[in-house]
Design a protein around this motif. Structure first.
Motif, PDB file in Angstrom:
ATOM      1  N   GLU A  34      30.351  86.492  36.536  1.00  0.00           N
ATOM      2  CA  GLU A  34      28.943  86.287  36.880  1.00  0.00           C
ATOM      3  C   GLU A  34      28.802  84.930  37.571  1.00  0.00           C
ATOM      4  O   GLU A  34      29.625  84.024  37.348  1.00  0.00           O
ATOM      5  CB  GLU A  34      28.095  86.267  35.606  1.00  0.00           C
ATOM      6  N   ALA A  35      27.724  84.797  38.339  1.00  0.00           N
ATOM      7  CA  ALA A  35      27.499  83.535  39.059  1.00  0.00           C
ATOM      8  C   ALA A  35      27.444  82.343  38.098  1.00  0.00           C
ATOM      9  O   ALA A  35      27.969  81.275  38.405  1.00  0.00           O
ATOM     10  CB  ALA A  35      26.216  83.633  39.876  1.00  0.00           C
ATOM     11  N   TRP A  36      26.842  82.529  36.916  1.00  0.00           N
ATOM     12  CA  TRP A  36      26.737  81.384  35.990  1.00  0.00           C
ATOM     13  C   TRP A  36      28.123  80.919  35.552  1.00  0.00           C
ATOM     14  O   TRP A  36      28.315  79.744  35.256  1.00  0.00           O
ATOM     15  CB  TRP A  36      25.859  81.703  34.782  1.00  0.00           C
ATOM     16  N   MET A  37      29.083  81.839  35.552  1.00  0.00           N
ATOM     17  CA  MET A  37      30.445  81.454  35.159  1.00  0.00           C
ATOM     18  C   MET A  37      31.122  80.677  36.289  1.00  0.00           C
ATOM     19  O   MET A  37      31.701  79.608  36.057  1.00  0.00           O
ATOM     20  CB  MET A  37      31.280  82.697  34.854  1.00  0.00           C
ATOM     21  N   THR A  38      31.062  81.227  37.506  1.00  0.00           N
ATOM     22  CA  THR A  38      31.796  80.587  38.603  1.00  0.00           C
ATOM     23  C   THR A  38      31.254  79.185  38.892  1.00  0.00           C
ATOM     24  O   THR A  38      31.999  78.295  39.264  1.00  0.00           O
ATOM     25  CB  THR A  38      31.764  81.441  39.881  1.00  0.00           C
ATOM     26  N   GLU A  39      29.953  78.987  38.640  1.00  0.00           N
ATOM     27  CA  GLU A  39      29.407  77.634  38.800  1.00  0.00           C
ATOM     28  C   GLU A  39      30.134  76.648  37.892  1.00  0.00           C
ATOM     29  O   GLU A  39      30.395  75.517  38.276  1.00  0.00           O
ATOM     30  CB  GLU A  39      27.918  77.608  38.470  1.00  0.00           C
ATOM     31  N   ARG A  40      30.458  77.098  36.675  1.00  0.00           N
ATOM     32  CA  ARG A  40      31.180  76.215  35.741  1.00  0.00           C
ATOM     33  C   ARG A  40      32.645  76.070  36.106  1.00  0.00           C
ATOM     34  O   ARG A  40      33.244  75.037  35.875  1.00  0.00           O
ATOM     35  CB  ARG A  40      31.052  76.727  34.306  1.00  0.00           C
ATOM     36  N   PHE A  41      33.230  77.132  36.687  1.00  0.00           N
ATOM     37  CA  PHE A  41      34.643  77.037  37.090  1.00  0.00           C
ATOM     38  C   PHE A  41      34.822  75.965  38.166  1.00  0.00           C
ATOM     39  O   PHE A  41      35.896  75.417  38.327  1.00  0.00           O
ATOM     40  CB  PHE A  41      35.166  78.370  37.642  1.00  0.00           C
ATOM     41  N   ARG A  42      33.759  75.736  38.943  1.00  0.00           N
ATOM     42  CA  ARG A  42      33.862  74.762  40.030  1.00  0.00           C
ATOM     43  C   ARG A  42      33.771  73.334  39.549  1.00  0.00           C
ATOM     44  O   ARG A  42      33.967  72.409  40.319  1.00  0.00           O
ATOM     45  CB  ARG A  42      32.767  75.035  41.069  1.00  0.00           C
ATOM     46  N   ASP A  43      33.445  73.168  38.279  1.00  0.00           N
ATOM     47  CA  ASP A  43      33.342  71.808  37.749  1.00  0.00           C
ATOM     48  C   ASP A  43      34.161  71.709  36.456  1.00  0.00           C
ATOM     49  O   ASP A  43      33.617  71.487  35.376  1.00  0.00           O
ATOM     50  CB  ASP A  43      31.862  71.478  37.496  1.00  0.00           C
ATOM     51  N   PRO A  44      35.492  71.867  36.577  1.00  0.00           N
ATOM     52  CA  PRO A  44      36.331  71.869  35.366  1.00  0.00           C
ATOM     53  C   PRO A  44      36.212  70.595  34.555  1.00  0.00           C
ATOM     54  O   PRO A  44      36.361  70.617  33.337  1.00  0.00           O
ATOM     55  CB  PRO A  44      37.757  72.015  35.899  1.00  0.00           C
ATOM     56  N   ARG A  45      35.908  69.474  35.225  1.00  0.00           N
ATOM     57  CA  ARG A  45      35.844  68.217  34.472  1.00  0.00           C
ATOM     58  C   ARG A  45      34.676  68.213  33.495  1.00  0.00           C
ATOM     59  O   ARG A  45      34.773  67.663  32.406  1.00  0.00           O
ATOM     60  CB  ARG A  45      35.787  67.019  35.420  1.00  0.00           C
ATOM     61  N   GLN A  46      33.580  68.845  33.890  1.00  0.00           N
ATOM     62  CA  GLN A  46      32.465  68.928  32.949  1.00  0.00           C
ATOM     63  C   GLN A  46      32.830  69.836  31.773  1.00  0.00           C
ATOM     64  O   GLN A  46      32.552  69.504  30.616  1.00  0.00           O
ATOM     65  CB  GLN A  46      31.205  69.456  33.648  1.00  0.00           C
TER      66      GLN A  46
END
Ligand code: PLP
Length: 504
Positions: A34-46
């Motif tokens: 889902e889009a909400w997941m890929t948004e987080r994948f793009r910021d692994p440091r967070q």
């Protein structure tokens, strides 16, 4: 975009392929995300900061897919002019965020234990929006249901005695749905340990009619597996039972067809076919193993033949969710009318109890890599701060490709880090694998990296989680899209952690 960034190699770019390419199954089974997941994948440091704060593994959940999934079911029923309601089977995930979201979306809640029932009532869900389907109901649970007027899915006559006892001590009535099983289907009888046999159910209903302490309001079943034709057979036999129960004087208002609505975890059917094929060939020795030590996933080789039944979820299937429900509603009953017509003509409310299917897209599990070591046999073991009960259901394995999010310095030299092997977990047994699948890590994997298990909200997070070795249970963070406080600890964890909020 800064000048330096444009000169970096392609792995620093926000492309779909970027986060998928660090870990591939062999052969690949790419997850639907889902889009909400890929948004987080793009910021692994967070994500890494959150894991540092809350521990590994960490469950991230979002409720917006649940609303969409419920809406798809509602619309399918609406198109057939059915009075319809979903009851979220909350045993599939313990987070209270989903209870609130389901209630806000107009769904009811199916509770399977005393604690689930108590919490759901405390969350403010109206008792008439609950059904209690607990397999074993203690006096305390029956008490809670009767005093709050929660409908009880009646499993057996001892339960009825318990309900009568409670009713006799108060002025409350017991609201019941009779659970029925043993349906005839294509010449067989569908076995179940639950409920009353369909051939005895009319007799039980007749006896219940003279019982003034209880009201039989509905007929309920829940079948194992995902076969829509079995549901059609069961519904047909339940409609006859409902006619008989009404003739005996019961005010039957609903038919509840349980859960088991299927979903797909994979993007592509072809990958699923190729995996199954490669696995069969590997078991026959015609292909290199695709599972740990050529694990059979329920099957084995006998005299050169692969025998047995695959003990895993069908990770790709069709139709799913609303399409599957529609195929049932449009099927013909023995009398010639469709299921939808049979239900509508009787002015029944159609209910279902989806768990997994409405949690589709609602969660991921993130764990930290603690070690990578090479086994003498050549494979690598990637050790995660996690145990297998934290991503597992009753069946053999989580077969979807995990996602590797490298947490490393862009200066790190990654040449020569190409790896292939298995994810192993923290319980001290030889069989402690987090995934039985052979995985490859084309650009390496290192201690400190993150592994994400996609789409784990339905069952994988909590159904089997255990505290063996006294490891703490994973924390559950709710991702609130568009909110300033982006991550909030779910209420289920709030009681054992005073600081219940995390600033992103
Ligand atoms: C587990 C269960 C459900 C939910 O099943 P899903 O496969 O998650 O949809 C619904 N009803 C009953 C009685 C159950 O035991």
């Amino acid at each position: 975009m800064t000048a330096t960034k444009t000169h970096r190699p392609s792995e620093s770019e926000d492309t779909d392929a970027n986060w998928r390419m660090h870990c591939l199954g062999d052969p690949p089974l790419e997850a639907r995300v889902e889009a909400w997941m890929t948004e987080r994948f793009r910021d692994p440091r967070q994500l890494n900061k959150l894991v540092a704060k809350y521990g590994s593994p960490l469950n991230l959940v979002a409720t917006s897919p649940l609303e969409r999934n419920l809406d798809q079911l509602r619309k399918a029923a609406e198109r057939r002019q059915l009075d319809f309601r979903s009851y979220f089977a909350r045993k599939a995930n313990k987070c209270l965020a989903f209870v609130h979201a389901a209630a806000e979306a107009g769904a009811g809640v199916d509770v399977a234990s005393l604690e689930e029932c108590r919490q759901t009532l405390q969350a403010g869900v109206h008792p008439s929006d609950l059904i209690c389907t607990a397999a074993v109901k203690t006096d305390e649970l029956l008490d809670l249901c009767v005093t709050n007027q929660v409908c009880i899915a009646l499993d057996n006559l001892d339960e009825l005695t318990g309900i009568r006892k409670r009713v006799a001590q108060s002025n409350d009535r017991g609201l019941l749905a009779m659970r029925v099983s043993g349906f005839r289907h294509q010449g067989d009888k569908l076995h179940s340990r639950f409920g009353f046999d369909i051939d005895e159910a009319s007799g039980v209903a007749t006896r219940l009619a003279s019982d003034d302490g209880v009201s039989l309001r509905g007929i309920h079943f829940h079948l194992d597996g995902y076969c829509p034709q079995q549901r059609v057979s069961a519904i047909g036999q339940c409609l006859t039972l409902i006619d008989n129960a009404r003739a005996a004087g019961h005010d039957i208002r609903f038919l509840d067809i349980g859960g088991g609505l299927p979903i797909s975890y994979l993007r592509e059917e072809v990958q699923w076919r190729e995996f199954l094929d490669a696995h069969q060939k590997a078991l026959r020795g015609e292909w290199s193993p695709v599972t740990y030590r050529n694990h059979g996933l329920g099957m084995s080789l006998v005299n050169g033949e692969v025998v047995g039944k695959r003990n895993t979820y069908p990770y790709w299937q069709s139709p799913v969710r609303a399409g599957w429900l529609e195929s049932i509603l449009d099927s013909r009953l023995p009398e010639g009318e469709t299921v939808a017509e049979g239900i509508r003509r009787r002015e029944l409310q159609l209910r279902c109890e989806p768990g997994r299917s409405i949690l589709d897209g609602c969660g991921v599990t993130v764990a930290r890599v603690e070690f990578v070591k090479r086994h003498v046999g050549g494979d690598h073991f990637v050790g995660l701060a996690m145990n297998r009960t934290q991503c597992r259901t009753g069946s053999d394995d989580f077969l979807v490709d995990p996602i590797l999010l490298p947490i490393r310095n862009s200066e790190d030299d990654m040449s020569g880090l190409q790896r292939s092997g298995f994810l192993v977990g923290a319980y001290c047994t030889e069989s402690e694998l987090l995934s039985l699948r052979r995985l490859s890590f084309p650009r390496g994997v290192q201690a400190g990296d993150l592994i994400v298990f996609p789409n784990t909200a339905g069952y994988f997070m909590h159904f089997l989680e255990s505290r063996s070795h006294q490891f703490p249970l994973a924390k559950n963070l709710v991702v609130s899209e568009g909110s300033p406080r982006e991550f909030v600890l779910d209420e289920i964890d709030a009681s054992d952690d005073g600081a219940s909020e995390a600033k992103s």
